[in-house]
Write a protein that holds these residues in place. Sequence first.
Motif, PDB file in Angstrom:
ATOM      1  N   THR A  60       7.365  34.178 -51.517  1.00 17.06           N
ATOM      2  CA  THR A  60       6.229  34.370 -52.431  1.00 17.06           C
ATOM      3  C   THR A  60       6.463  33.623 -53.739  1.00 17.06           C
ATOM      4  OG1 THR A  60       5.756  36.527 -51.460  1.00 17.06           O
ATOM      5  CG2 THR A  60       4.853  36.116 -53.655  1.00 17.06           C
ATOM      6  N   GLN A  61       7.697  33.675 -54.235  1.00 13.02           N
ATOM      7  CA  GLN A  61       7.975  33.005 -55.508  1.00 13.02           C
ATOM      8  C   GLN A  61       7.918  31.485 -55.353  1.00 13.02           C
ATOM      9  OE1 GLN A  61      11.483  34.898 -57.208  1.00 13.02           O
ATOM     10  NE2 GLN A  61      10.452  36.879 -57.193  1.00 13.02           N
ATOM     11  N   ARG A  62       8.392  30.977 -54.229  1.00 13.46           N
ATOM     12  CA  ARG A  62       8.298  29.525 -54.008  1.00 13.46           C
ATOM     13  C   ARG A  62       6.831  29.086 -53.901  1.00 13.46           C
ATOM     14  NH1 ARG A  62       9.355  26.006 -55.030  1.00 13.46           N
ATOM     15  NH2 ARG A  62       9.431  24.662 -53.179  1.00 13.46           N
ATOM     16  N   LEU A  63       6.017  29.934 -53.267  1.00  8.35           N
ATOM     17  CA  LEU A  63       4.589  29.603 -53.159  1.00  8.35           C
ATOM     18  C   LEU A  63       3.958  29.559 -54.554  1.00  8.35           C
ATOM     19  CD1 LEU A  63       2.080  29.097 -51.428  1.00  8.35           C
ATOM     20  CD2 LEU A  63       1.852  31.575 -51.132  1.00  8.35           C
ATOM     21  N   LEU A  64       4.259  30.555 -55.378  1.00  6.13           N
ATOM     22  CA  LEU A  64       3.698  30.565 -56.739  1.00  6.13           C
ATOM     23  C   LEU A  64       4.172  29.341 -57.530  1.00  6.13           C
ATOM     24  CD1 LEU A  64       4.048  34.373 -57.603  1.00  6.13           C
ATOM     25  CD2 LEU A  64       1.917  33.102 -57.206  1.00  6.13           C
ATOM     26  N   GLN A  65       5.434  28.970 -57.355  1.00  9.67           N
ATOM     27  CA  GLN A  65       5.932  27.771 -58.062  1.00  9.67           C
ATOM     28  C   GLN A  65       5.137  26.544 -57.644  1.00  9.67           C
ATOM     29  OE1 GLN A  65       9.944  28.171 -56.733  1.00  9.67           O
ATOM     30  NE2 GLN A  65      10.586  29.404 -58.496  1.00  9.67           N
ATOM     31  N   ALA A  66       4.868  26.425 -56.343  1.00 12.45           N
ATOM     32  CA  ALA A  66       4.126  25.252 -55.874  1.00 12.45           C
ATOM     33  C   ALA A  66       2.706  25.266 -56.448  1.00 12.45           C
ATOM     34  CB  ALA A  66       4.091  25.236 -54.348  1.00 12.45           C
ATOM     35  N   LEU A  67       2.067  26.428 -56.452  1.00  7.89           N
ATOM     36  CA  LEU A  67       0.676  26.507 -56.938  1.00  7.89           C
ATOM     37  C   LEU A  67       0.593  26.209 -58.429  1.00  7.89           C
ATOM     38  CD1 LEU A  67      -0.394  29.797 -55.103  1.00  7.89           C
ATOM     39  CD2 LEU A  67      -1.097  27.457 -54.508  1.00  7.89           C
ATOM     40  N   LEU A  68       1.618  26.617 -59.167  1.00  7.58           N
ATOM     41  CA  LEU A  68       1.585  26.450 -60.624  1.00  7.58           C
ATOM     42  C   LEU A  68       2.260  25.147 -61.069  1.00  7.58           C
ATOM     43  CD1 LEU A  68       2.439  30.165 -61.550  1.00  7.58           C
ATOM     44  CD2 LEU A  68       0.249  29.006 -62.007  1.00  7.58           C
ATOM     45  N   GLY A  69       2.718  24.363 -60.111  1.00  8.92           N
ATOM     46  CA  GLY A  69       3.347  23.082 -60.460  1.00  8.92           C
ATOM     47  C   GLY A  69       4.689  23.254 -61.157  1.00  8.92           C
ATOM     48  N   LEU A  70       5.420  24.324 -60.816  1.00  8.04           N
ATOM     49  CA  LEU A  70       6.721  24.590 -61.452  1.00  8.04           C
ATOM     50  C   LEU A  70       7.838  23.998 -60.595  1.00  8.04           C
ATOM     51  CD1 LEU A  70       6.050  28.336 -62.379  1.00  8.04           C
ATOM     52  CD2 LEU A  70       5.712  26.302 -63.811  1.00  8.04           C
TER      53      LEU A  70
END
Length: 282
Positions: free
Chosen positions: A213-223
Amino acid sequence: MPHPSVITRFAPSPSGRLHLGHAWSAVTGRDAGAAWKLRIEDLDPGRCRPEFVDGITEDLAWLGLDWDGPPLVQSARTALYADALDRLRAEGLVYACFCTRADIAASLTAPHGDAGGSYPGTCRALPDDPDRRATTPHCWRLDSGKALDRAGQPSWSEADGARFTARAGDIGDAILARKDAPSSYHLACVVDDADSGVTLVVRGADLRPSTPTQRLLQALLGLPEPTYLHHPLVLHDDGRRLAKRDRAPTLAAMRDAGVDGRALADRIRAGSLPLGFRLADA
Ligand code: GLU
């Protein structure tokens, strides 16, 4: 000596005193990073208490561990998490969920937040209703289907070089914010790891299920993508996990009993634990 570019962090929640498992995590993280950041994860007002923040800094000092820069305190950073949520909302990747507390409790899968895996998606297809939102308690959930379509199946590397890809079902419609907590653990964690420049996330293996989940959020937020080191948990010799209800000895109690904190940190560095404790099998 760690490579000068490696930045690690220790991110305890001030909901109790630290125990041996925290000491293992802190020593491992400190030694793995050229810089080591301290983050206080105090977003849950029901569980966190200021005296436990003081306990964290006392216990780290006793272990002889110094963190770099001022500690980052999540309760002072809620505007940043709200910004991140706004970005996801603007892209149609989150939705308001009005399910009752009982429904949400039924879908909780981990102490650190709802991975969303068991949420049936009741509110996913509702049209946005600002009037209802203004009057009815609600949380915000990630629309994991849309998010995965956008970003692809997340993957990550562990410090030993192993590469993992999330499997179908590892990611659900996780809660990202709720009325009583302006950000979930997942959202605050990725915003803060990026802001602190963390390149290596060192934490217990119990948090491995949070990584997709955290990797997905990083990808969506460009982190940026950090590497992960999920270390085995410290257990009682008989296999019980360290938990307050099991009367796990806190570091404070060990200190009061005359244990030398720096010697304990050295023992952990050597890969060993005091009598009565062991590491979980990897
Ligand atoms: N706050 C979490 C804990 O105390 C750690 C979160 C993390 O390291 O990502 O277990």
